[in-house]
Scaffold this active site. Structure first.
Site, mmCIF file in Angstrom:
data_model
loop_
_atom_site.group_PDB
_atom_site.id
_atom_site.type_symbol
_atom_site.label_atom_id
_atom_site.label_comp_id
_atom_site.label_asym_id
_atom_site.label_seq_id
_atom_site.Cartn_x
_atom_site.Cartn_y
_atom_site.Cartn_z
ATOM 1 N N GLU A 84 1.251 31.066 70.510
ATOM 2 C CA GLU A 84 0.122 30.228 70.964
ATOM 3 C C GLU A 84 -0.885 31.017 71.801
ATOM 4 O O GLU A 84 -0.510 31.633 72.809
ATOM 5 C CB GLU A 84 0.677 29.051 71.788
ATOM 6 N N LYS A 268 5.881 20.633 78.946
ATOM 7 C CA LYS A 268 5.661 21.547 77.802
ATOM 8 C C LYS A 268 4.828 22.731 78.287
ATOM 9 O O LYS A 268 5.057 23.878 77.896
ATOM 10 C CB LYS A 268 4.957 20.801 76.663
ATOM 11 N N ASP A 284 18.571 32.218 74.275
ATOM 12 C CA ASP A 284 18.635 30.990 73.472
ATOM 13 C C ASP A 284 17.647 29.966 74.038
ATOM 14 O O ASP A 284 17.928 29.326 75.050
ATOM 15 C CB ASP A 284 20.089 30.483 73.529
ATOM 16 N N HIS A 382 -8.950 27.707 76.157
ATOM 17 C CA HIS A 382 -7.938 27.761 75.094
ATOM 18 C C HIS A 382 -8.605 27.967 73.738
ATOM 19 O O HIS A 382 -8.208 28.833 72.965
ATOM 20 C CB HIS A 382 -7.123 26.466 75.125
#
Ligand SMILES: CC(C)(COP(=O)([O-])OP(=O)([O-])OC[C@H]1O[C@@H](n2cnc3c(N)ncnc32)[C@H](O)[C@@H]1OP(=O)([O-])[O-])[C@@H](O)C(=O)NCCC(=O)NCCSC(=O)C[C@@](C)(O)CC(=O)[O-]
Ligand SMILES: NC(=O)C1=CN([C@@H]2O[C@H](COP(=O)(O)OP(=O)(O)OC[C@H]3O[C@@H](n4cnc5c(N)ncnc54)[C@H](OP(=O)(O)O)[C@@H]3O)[C@@H](O)[C@H]2O)C=CC1
Length: 430
Positions: A84, A268, A284, A382
Site C-alpha cells: 500500500e 487498521k 506470522d 495518499h
C-alpha cells in the site's frame, strides 16, 4: 553494528539503487546483503518449496525502509514489506516529528504465550479444577520435558491457569492454560508441542476427554507498549495551527473510542504500520492481527488500540499497548533470506525489542493517518502516492510515470481512465 542515524536527507528523492547505498552505510550492511535486496528471486524456489505446499513460484512485494525512527534513544531504520502506498511515508513523517521529543519510549512484558488444553466430559468440573491446580508442578514439569533448548535459554512453562465454561449442549468444560515463556520465538509450535504432551496427564487427573491442544492467539501476557509526544508547534502547517491540529486529532480519535465502525478503520491504520514489519521479518501476521483485534475488545466493546491526549504543555501524547507475538527464530524468520536481512537492519537483540520497534511503528502510523484525516483529508497525500500505481496500471513507462502522476495530482483527478487518456495524448504528441 548499530544504525548510526535513521534521519537520511533526500532518502525519498533518490532512485532505489542510491537509496540502498545510503541504507547500507547507515545499517552497516555487507555488499552481499545489499546485493540480496535488489536481486530478483531472493527467495530461491527450492527454499520456497520447503516452506509451504504445492509451490509453483514466489511472489514479490516492495521492501521499503521507514526512516527517522528513534526508539528508546536508539536510531532504528525500519524495514517494511507492504503493497500500500503512503504507509512508509506516513510512518517516516511522524517518526521525524517525534525526534524533537526524543522519539518513541517503549516497554514490553516477557514473551509469555498461552496454550489451551480443552477438557470435556468432566463429571465434577470444580473438583477437577482443584485437582489440576494441585498437580500444577507435575504438569509444568511434564511440559518442560519437551523443550530442552528453550529451558537452557531460560524459557519454558512457568504456570498454569484453569478456565471453566458451561456450554448449554456439551455441559461443563475445563480449559487448562499453559503459560510459557517462549524467549525469542513466536512460540506457536513450542507451546503446541507442550499442550499435546500434557494431554494424557490432564485426562488422567480429570477423568475427562481432551480435545483441542493449541496456543491462543490472544497473547495478552505478551504486551508491547509505545508512547510518544509530538509538540503542538510541529503540527503547524500552512493551513492549520498546531494547537488546533492537536484538538482535531483528539476529536478524530474520540470517534474510534466510541464507535466500532470507526475503530475498525482506526486500528487498521495501526496495523498498516505493524503488519509490514511483521511480514518483513518473516513473522506470522495472521497471529498478530488476531491478537490485536481481540485485545481491542477486552473491555466488552471493540475500541481504539491507541490513546491520544493533550499534556499540560498543550502537546499531543499518544500511547499504544497491544499483544505482539513476534519472534527472531522459528517460522520463516531464519528461512527467508530477506527476513534475516530485515532483522539485521533492525539490529534488535531480542523478540521483545523487535515487538517494541513494531509497536512504535504502529503508533506512528496511526498518528500519520489521524493527522491527515483530521486536517486536509486522506486523499491528497495518499492519492498522490497512489497515483504512481495508477500510472503504472495505465501502462506508463520510464519518464512517462512521473509526468502522468504530476498531471493527475495537479488536476486532483487520480483515475486509471484519466491516466490512460493522458498517456495516449502524450504519445500522440511525441
Ligand atoms: C503521505 C504524507 C506523508 C505526505 O505528507 P506531506 O505533508 O506531503 O509530506 P512532506 O513532503 O512535507 O514530507 C514530510 C516527511 O514525510 C516523509 N515523506 C513524505 N513523502 C514521502 C515519500 N514520498 N517517500 C518517503 N517519505 C516521505 C518524509 O519523512 C518527509 O520528510 P523528509 O525526510 O523529506 O524531510 C502524508 O499525507 C500522510 O502521512 N498521509 C497519511 C497516509 C496514510 O495514513 N496512509 C495509509 C493508507 S490510508 C489507510 O489505509 C488508513 C486509514 C487512513 O484509513 C486509517 C484511518 O482511517 O485511521
Ligand atoms: N495459531 C497460530 O498462530 C499458529 C501458528 N503456527 C506457526 O508456528 C510458527 C512459530 O512457531 P515457533 O514455536 O515460534 O517456531 P519454531 O518451533 O520453529 O521455533 C521455536 C523453537 O526454536 C528453538 N529455539 C532456538 N533458539 C531459540 C530462542 N532464542 N528462543 C526461543 N526458542 C529458540 C526452540 O527449541 P528447539 O530448538 O528444541 O525446537 C523453540 O522451541 C510460525 O510459523 C506460525 O505461523 C503454528 C500453529 C498455530
Amino acid at each position: 553494528m548499530a544504525t548510526t542515524d535513521s534521519r537520511i536527507p533526500n532518502f525519498r528523492s533518490v532512485p532505489p539503487a542510491e537509496r540502498l547505498v545510503k541504507l547500507g552505510e547507515r545499517a552497516a550492511l555487507s555488499l552481499e546483503q545489499m546485493a540480496l535486496l535488489q536481486t530478483p528471486g531472493a527467495l530461491p524456489l527450492a527454499l520456497a518449496d520447503g516452506m509451504i505446499e504445492n509451490v509453483v513460484g514466489t511472489f514479490e512485494l516492495p521492501f521499503g525502509v521507514a526512516a527517522n525512527f528513534v526508539v528508546n534513544g536508539r536510531d532504528v531504520l525500519v524495514p517494511m514489506v507492504v503493497e500500500e502506498p503512503s504507509v512508509v511515508a506516513a510512518a517516516s513523517y511522524m517518526a521525524k516529528l517525534a525526534r524533537a521529543t526524543g522519539g518513541f519510549r517503549t516497554s514490553s512484558t516477557p514473551p509469555m504465550m498461552r496454550a489451551q488444553v480443552q477438557v470435556l466430559g468432566v463429571a465434577d468440573p470444580d473438583n477437577a479444577r482443584l485437582t489440576l491446580l494441585r498437580h500444577r508442578d507435575d504438569i509444568i514439569e511434564l511440559a518442560n520435558r519437551k523443550d530442552q533448548v528453550l529451558n537452557r535459554l531460560g524459557g519454558g512453562c512457568r504456570d498454569i491457569e484453569i478456565h471453566r465454561f458451561n456450554d448449554p449442549v456439551r455441559g461443563g468444560m475445563l480449559v487448562l492454560h499453559l503459560l510459557v515463556d517462549v524467549r525469542d520465538a513466536m512460540g506457536a509450535n513450542t507451546v503446541n508441542t507442550m499442550a499435546e504432551s500434557v494431554a494424557p496427564l490432564v485426562e488422567q487427573l480429570t477423568g475427562g476427554r481432551v480435545r483441542l491442544r493449541i496456543l491462543s492467539n490472544l497473547a495478552d501476557l505478551r504486551l508491547a507498549r509505545a508512547q510518544v509526544t509530538i509538540r503542538a508547534g510541529d503540527l503547524t502547517s500552512a493551513d492549520y495551527d498546531g494547537a488546533e491540529v492537536v484538538e482535531r486529532i483528539i476529536e478524530a480519535y474520540t470517534l474510534a473510542v466510541i464507535d466500532p465502525y470507526r475503530a475498525a478503520t482506526h486500528n487498521k491504520g495501526i496495523m498498516n504500520g505493524i503488519d509490514p514489519v511483521v511480514v518483513a521479518t518473516g513473522n506470522d501476521w495472521r497471529a498478530v492481527e488476531a491478537g490485536a483485534h481481540v485485545y481491542a475488545c477486552r473491555h466488552g466493546q471493540y475500541t481504539s488500540l491507541t490513546t491520544w491526549e493533550k499534556n499540560a504543555d498543550g502537546d499531543l501524547v499518544g500511547t499504544l499497548e497491544m499483544p505482539l507475538a513476534m519472534g527472531l527464530v522459528g517460522g520463516a524468520t531464519k528461512t527467508h533470506p530477506l527476513a534475516r536481512l530485515a532483522l539485521a537492519i533492525l539490529n534488535v537483540g531480542s523478540a521483545q525489542e523487535l515487538a517494541e520497534v513494531a509497536v512504535a511503528v504502529g503508533l506512528a502510523q496511526n498518528l500519520g493517518a489521524l493527522r491527515a484525516l483530521a486536517t486536509e483529508g486522506i486523499q491528497r497525500g495518499h492519492m498522490s502516492l497512489h497515483a504512481r500505481n495508477i500510472a503504472l496500471l495505465a501502462g506508463a513507462q520510464g519518464d512517462e510515470v512521473d509526468w502522468v502522476v504530476g498531471v493527475m495530482v495537479a488536476e486532483k483527478d487520480v483515475r486509471t481512465d484519466r491516466a490512460e487518456a493522458l498517456l495516449e495524448q502524450k504519445r500522440l504528441q511525441e
